[in-house]
Design an enzyme around this catalytic site. Structure first.
Site, PDB file in Angstrom:
ATOM      1  N   ASP A  78       0.820  -1.212   0.000  1.00 25.91           N
ATOM      2  CA  ASP A  78       0.000   0.000   0.000  1.00 25.91           C
ATOM      3  C   ASP A  78       0.851   1.258   0.000  1.00 25.91           C
ATOM      4  O   ASP A  78       0.466   2.285  -0.574  1.00 25.91           O
ATOM      5  CB  ASP A  78      -0.938   0.000   1.214  1.00 25.91           C
ATOM      6  CG  ASP A  78      -2.153  -0.882   0.980  1.00 25.91           C
ATOM      7  OD1 ASP A  78      -2.101  -1.735   0.087  1.00 25.91           O
ATOM      8  OD2 ASP A  78      -3.156  -0.715   1.694  1.00 25.91           O
ATOM      9  N   CYS A 119       1.063  -8.412   4.777  1.00 26.50           N
ATOM     10  CA  CYS A 119       0.649  -7.003   4.639  1.00 26.50           C
ATOM     11  C   CYS A 119      -0.858  -6.817   4.521  1.00 26.50           C
ATOM     12  O   CYS A 119      -1.628  -7.759   4.574  1.00 26.50           O
ATOM     13  CB  CYS A 119       1.420  -6.353   3.502  1.00 26.50           C
ATOM     14  SG  CYS A 119       3.151  -6.061   3.966  1.00 26.50           S
ATOM     15  N   ASP A 120      -1.240  -5.568   4.279  1.00 25.09           N
ATOM     16  CA  ASP A 120      -2.572  -5.064   4.562  1.00 25.09           C
ATOM     17  C   ASP A 120      -3.730  -5.919   4.047  1.00 25.09           C
ATOM     18  O   ASP A 120      -4.627  -6.279   4.795  1.00 25.09           O
ATOM     19  CB  ASP A 120      -2.722  -3.656   3.964  1.00 25.09           C
ATOM     20  CG  ASP A 120      -1.747  -2.670   4.571  1.00 25.09           C
ATOM     21  OD1 ASP A 120      -0.639  -3.099   4.956  1.00 25.09           O
ATOM     22  OD2 ASP A 120      -2.066  -1.482   4.642  1.00 25.09           O
ATOM     23  N   CYS A 192       5.652  -2.441   8.048  1.00 26.11           N
ATOM     24  CA  CYS A 192       5.907  -1.111   8.633  1.00 26.11           C
ATOM     25  C   CYS A 192       5.799  -1.153  10.159  1.00 26.11           C
ATOM     26  O   CYS A 192       4.939  -1.817  10.715  1.00 26.11           O
ATOM     27  CB  CYS A 192       4.933  -0.101   8.050  1.00 26.11           C
ATOM     28  SG  CYS A 192       5.055   0.008   6.252  1.00 26.11           S
ATOM     29  N   SER A 466      -5.080   4.827   5.766  1.00 27.55           N
ATOM     30  CA  SER A 466      -4.019   3.929   6.195  1.00 27.55           C
ATOM     31  C   SER A 466      -4.084   3.767   7.706  1.00 27.55           C
ATOM     32  O   SER A 466      -4.577   4.645   8.425  1.00 27.55           O
ATOM     33  CB  SER A 466      -2.662   4.521   5.810  1.00 27.55           C
ATOM     34  OG  SER A 466      -1.630   3.970   6.567  1.00 27.55           O
TER      35      SER A 466
END
Length: 550
Positions: A78, A119-120, A192, A466
């Site tokens: 993202d 991830c997302d 992250c 986000s």
């Protein structure tokens, strides 16, 4: 075993011939066939270390008596997709991933799955597939990135790069520091570093019982992560033999545990999209109201980035998700987990190593959880805000609307100095249908924060944010503009009132004025008129239902 459908009986001579061609010896044909689903790719930092973890999962599967088969699914970063047309594909990729896992697992009749993700959208997509096909499954999230460092100051990707754009524009940092931040904010492999969406979903996965204890917070590239990968490979064979399937683990009570942990952590607002979508595929009905109900009775006990100061490595060193659940023990449901140990057993044995990182209930940062669901004439079907990342002075706010049809136009206005204290930035036609794909607005929210406006300006959108967003940013406004939500008829100069404490969001217009404006309203032309995104826009439901595809 389920895999007998492709390897047993006279009719399966051709099938066995093909299987032997892959290198499987006769001695392994009676072993459980385990699909190792990996989202490895060279372009996502959270995934570049997966080749190593695949090896350790394979070793674990073999040690447990199974035979592994690796297959891949796509992944989108993202952060890299942010702020341009690529972000249209991020949320829709969740459905592609779920469909691909379902397709390969059923076509080849695997007995069980190890889902290697990070991830997302990849993690929820894999969990959706697990709930849908309901064969024994275990999740390995590849782990968070270590914090960056610049001249003795710890760095995170979101707070120290996206917000740097606004700081640079405002003259607060110079060229040299901007370049240093680019090089130092992300020191290597991992997702992250804060409680952004990727790590929030890893924590949710562990809390729901679908990954082994400490999997969510063990750092990428650590020996501990390798140990977890190995044990997950070994454990999946036991889950196959015990016939422990995802729907036995992902129950209503397990989802409540996951939401409570999410609230205590102050996690990403994107969980309000993903948890209902996972529950839907697991046969569990969850509405937006459950998030608000549990938020009101769950204290916010960790001060994680982006709104706070702690990194995932701090949470891990403090005891991780088991320690968070220990704090919440009286409100945690006792549920099955892939470890074979119930949630209450795991939580009760957990040790809290740092009482500042995981605070006692009496010293909670906020009495309520991280997320609030707002309703009102502007969002009758709900809107979402990360209230733990909003300062107390902005919990109630009334301002003047400045309306934009897309994030790019809003960014031009923000960087052009056209947004002032007291404004409410409205970004519409960015919902699941209107986007299409419900883009994240991190570029705009981070720039607002970087320019020092997050304590005097609000932002609302039918798109999403986000996990790195902070400040009074309200997303998932439902119904969205493309479906005729009230956000569609807002005009520059309208007054908007936000009261997070009372869970209200309204435009200060009479019912008569709203009806009059709708007489002349019609939706804009679709932004994308071909390919996957056109099909997606025709089938996706509202953000209020998790943006599931029907």
């Amino acid at each position: 075993m389920r895999s007998d459908a492709i390897k047993k009986g006279l009719e399966r001579v051709p099938h066995r011939a093909l299987l032997h061609a892959t290198g499987i010896p006769r001695s392994q044909m009676n072993s459980p066939f385990i699909g190792l689903v990996t989202s490895f790719t060279d372009i996502i930092p959270g995934h570049i270390g997966m080749r190593d973890l695949e090896r350790f999962i394979e070793k674990g599967v073999h040690s447990g008596g199974g035979y592994p088969f690796i297959f891949g699914v796509p992944g989108i970063c993202d952060g890299i997709a942010m702020g341009h047309s690529g972000m249209h594909y991020s949320l829709p990729s969740r459905e592609l991933i779920a469909d691909m896992v379902e397709t390969i697992a059923n076509a080849h009749q695997f007995d069980g799955l190890v889902l290697l993700t990070n991830c997302d959208k990849i993690t929820p997509g894999m969990l959706m597939a697990a709930g849908r096909i309901d064969i024994p499954s275990i999740v390995v999230t590849a782990g968070p990135m270590h914090s960056g460092n610049l001249r003795g100051k710890r760095l995170s990707m979101v707070n120290d790069t996206f917000e740097a754009i606004g700081k640079y524009k405002n003259g607060l940092i110079k060229d040299e520091e901007l370049l240093d931040l680019e090089l130092c904010a992300c020191p290597g492999v991992g997702s992250c570093q804060g409680m952004y969406t990727a790590n929030t979903m890893s924590c949710v996965t562990e809390a729901i019982g679908m990954s082994l204890p400490h999997c969510a917070t063990a750092l990428a590239a650590s020996s501990e992560k390798r140990h977890i990968a190995f044990e997950s490979g070994r454990r999946i064979v036991e889950l196959v033999k015990e016939n422990v399937t995802p729907r036995k683990i992902m129950t209503r009570k397990a989802f409540e545990n996951a939401i409570r942990v999410d609230m205590a952590l102050g996690g990403s607002t994107n969980t309000v999209l993903h948890i209902p979508a996972i529950a839907h595929d697991a046969g569990v009905d969850l509405t937006l109201d459950i998030f608000d109900e549990l938020s009101k009775t769950t204290p916010h006990i960790t001060n994680m980035l982006p709104g706070g100061v702690h990194y995932l490595e701090d949470l891990h060193n403090a005891g991780g998700i088991p320690a968070v659940m220990n704090r919440l023990l009286t409100n945690i449901n006792d549920c099955m987990s892939v470890s074979g140990v119930t949630t209450k057993e795991t939580a009760s044995k957990a040790e809290i190593m740092d009482e500042e990182v995981i605070r006692p209930i009496k010293k909670a940062h906020h009495k309520e959880g991280g997320i609030a669901i707002l309703r009102g004439n502007l969002a009758p079907d709900g809107a979402v805000v990360k209230q733990s990342a909003v300062i107390s002075a902005m919990m109630e706010f009334e301002g003047i609307a400045k309306v934009f049809h897309c994030e790019e136009d809003a960014m031009k206005a923000i960087l052009g100095g056209k947004i002032k204290a007291g404004d409410v930035i409205v970004i519409r036609y960015e919902g699941p249908k209107g986007g299409p794909g419900m883009r994240e607005m991190l570029a705009s929210t981070a720039t607002v924060a970087g320019m020092g406006l997050s304590e005097s300006v609000a932002l609302i959108t039918d798109g999403r944010f986000s996990g790195g967003t902070r400040g009074p940013c309200i997303g998932h406004v439902s119904p969205e503009a493309m479906e005729g939500g009230v956000i569609a008829i807002l005009k520059d100069g309208d007054r908007i009132k936000i009261d997070i404490n009372k869970r209200q969001i309204d435009v200060l217009l009479s019912d008569e004025e709203i009806k009059a404006r709708f007489k002349d309203w019609k939706p804009i032309e679709p932004k994308i008129k071909s390919g996957y995104l056109l099909r997606y826009s025709r089938m996706v439901t509202s953000a209020g239902t998790g943006a599931i595809v029907k």
